[in-house]
Design a protein around this motif. Structure first.
Motif, short mmCIF file in Angstrom:
data_model
loop_
_atom_site.label_atom_id
_atom_site.label_comp_id
_atom_site.label_asym_id
_atom_site.label_seq_id
_atom_site.Cartn_x
_atom_site.Cartn_y
_atom_site.Cartn_z
N ASN A 189 0.83 -1.21 0.00
CA ASN A 189 0.00 0.00 0.00
C ASN A 189 0.87 1.27 0.00
OD1 ASN A 189 -2.38 -1.60 0.20
ND2 ASN A 189 -2.05 -1.76 2.41
N ARG A 193 -0.16 5.08 1.40
CA ARG A 193 0.55 5.67 2.54
C ARG A 193 1.13 7.04 2.19
NH1 ARG A 193 1.96 1.45 6.38
NH2 ARG A 193 1.53 -0.62 5.54
N ARG A 196 -1.59 9.68 1.81
CA ARG A 196 -2.03 10.18 3.11
C ARG A 196 -1.06 11.23 3.64
NH1 ARG A 196 -3.28 5.53 4.93
NH2 ARG A 196 -1.42 5.01 6.14
N SER A 218 1.95 7.36 8.72
CA SER A 218 1.87 6.49 7.54
C SER A 218 2.04 5.03 7.90
CB SER A 218 2.94 6.90 6.53
OG SER A 218 2.74 8.23 6.10
N GLY A 219 2.33 4.74 9.17
CA GLY A 219 2.50 3.36 9.60
C GLY A 219 3.79 2.72 9.13
N LEU A 220 4.84 3.55 8.93
CA LEU A 220 6.14 3.05 8.48
C LEU A 220 7.24 3.55 9.41
CD1 LEU A 220 5.83 3.73 4.63
CD2 LEU A 220 5.72 1.49 5.74
N PHE A 225 9.70 5.04 5.35
CA PHE A 225 8.87 6.14 4.87
C PHE A 225 9.69 7.07 3.98
CE2 PHE A 225 7.42 10.56 5.31
CZ PHE A 225 6.15 10.43 4.75
#
Length: 305
Positions: A189, A193, A196, A218-220, A225
């Motif tokens: 994804n 990410r 966003r 971003s969940g990384l 990231f």
């Protein structure tokens, strides 16, 4: 002689005039959650004793000027401009200047958990989460990062210290451990990410847009990231944030009558001189001259929309 080397010679001159012993003096350049950067000038020479010290955090020091001998449990290393001093948290070390006076370094310090995550992102596991060697020589693979840190120490504005620190740690771990330089595939994804993150930046350009903050949202991890954002957008997060803030400022200057300093602060710039310099570089005119082009405060110019 470059600006950095001149500063070392001036520090040595002051030490001689005052009759002082050589010593290392550092100043904090930047800091964030889990990391910090210091600019360290040492005026020690052959006449000064070497003292054993201790790395309280994982450390990577880029030598910018001068030379010295470095010893740690990992071995000995001759440090010259462009080389990287590597230190593991908890290790004792000693620096000596047996053959010359003075040096200057930019030192990156990482808290243990922060560094271990970067090392894991680099592909290290187990004992490889710590440096296996005391130094890295001047290498082409890290030349751009070394030059960027040197420019920051010499006074360049808007250096993305957090991004430099992340790239430096991952690169140093890979090179020291003999790991592959290939970054591999993008995470799942990836476009979603980054989308966003881009929308968050454009929606609040004056907000907290540090690399760590954007990565968490971003969940990384910061490293994944950073590389994902750059590969998909063509620019680093720092570059994108800077341009988003400049666009927001340009629109306000063209459509509102507020003070330039208020526009700068409201757009996320903490220093008016850095804002003026960045604005001129981006738009080819000072903020005041740019505003005068659109003095009617009607619709914003195409470059500011």
């Amino acid at each position: 002689m470059g600006k950095i080397a001149v500063a070392v010679q001036e520090a040595l001159k002051r030490r001689r005039e005052r009759g002082e012993a050589g010593r290392a003096v550092g100043r904090r350049v930047a800091a964030g959650q889990g990391w910090s950067v210091g600019d360290v000038t040492c005026t020690s020479g052959p006449q000064d004793r070497s003292f054993e010290e201790r790395h309280t955090r994982s450390t990577i020091a880029i030598v910018l000027a001068g030379s010295f001998q470095y010893r740690s449990p990992l071995g000995r290393g001759f440090m010259v401009p462009g080389s990287l001093l590597l230190g593991n948290a908890g290790h004792c070390y000693e620096c000596g200047h047996r053959h010359g006076e003075g040096d200057r370094c930019v030192a990156f310090y990482y808290q243990p958990e922060y560094f271990e995550r970067l090392a894991a992102d680099a592909g290290a596991t187990g004992t490889k989460l710590r440096f296996p060697v005391p130094r890295l020589p001047p290498l082409q693979a890290l030349a751009a990062l070394v030059a960027g840190a040197g420019a920051g120490a010499a006074g360049a504005a808007s250096v993305p210290w957090e991004e430099v620190g992340v790239r430096l740690a991952v690169g140093a771990v890979k090179l020291a451990a003999g790991l592959s330089w290939d970054d591999g595939a993008l995470p799942l994804n990836a476009e979603a990410r980054v989308t966003r993150a881009v929308r968050a930046i454009d929606g609040r350009p004056d907000g907290d847009l540090s690399l760590g903050t954007l990565a968490r949202e971003s969940g990384l991890s910061p490293y994944h990231f950073l590389r994902t954002f750059e590969r998909l957008t063509g620019v680093t997060p720092h570059q994108y944030v800077l341009r988003a803030r400049l666009r927001a400022a340009a629109t306000r200057l063209a459509t509102e009558a507020g003070r330039v300093i208020d526009v700068a602060l409201d757009s996320g710039f903490g220093d008016i001189s850095n804002f003026n310099r960045a604005f001129r570089t981006e738009f080819g005119a000072s903020p005041r001259a740019y505003r005068q082009r659109y003095a009617s405060y009607g619709s914003a110019p195409p470059s500011a929309r």
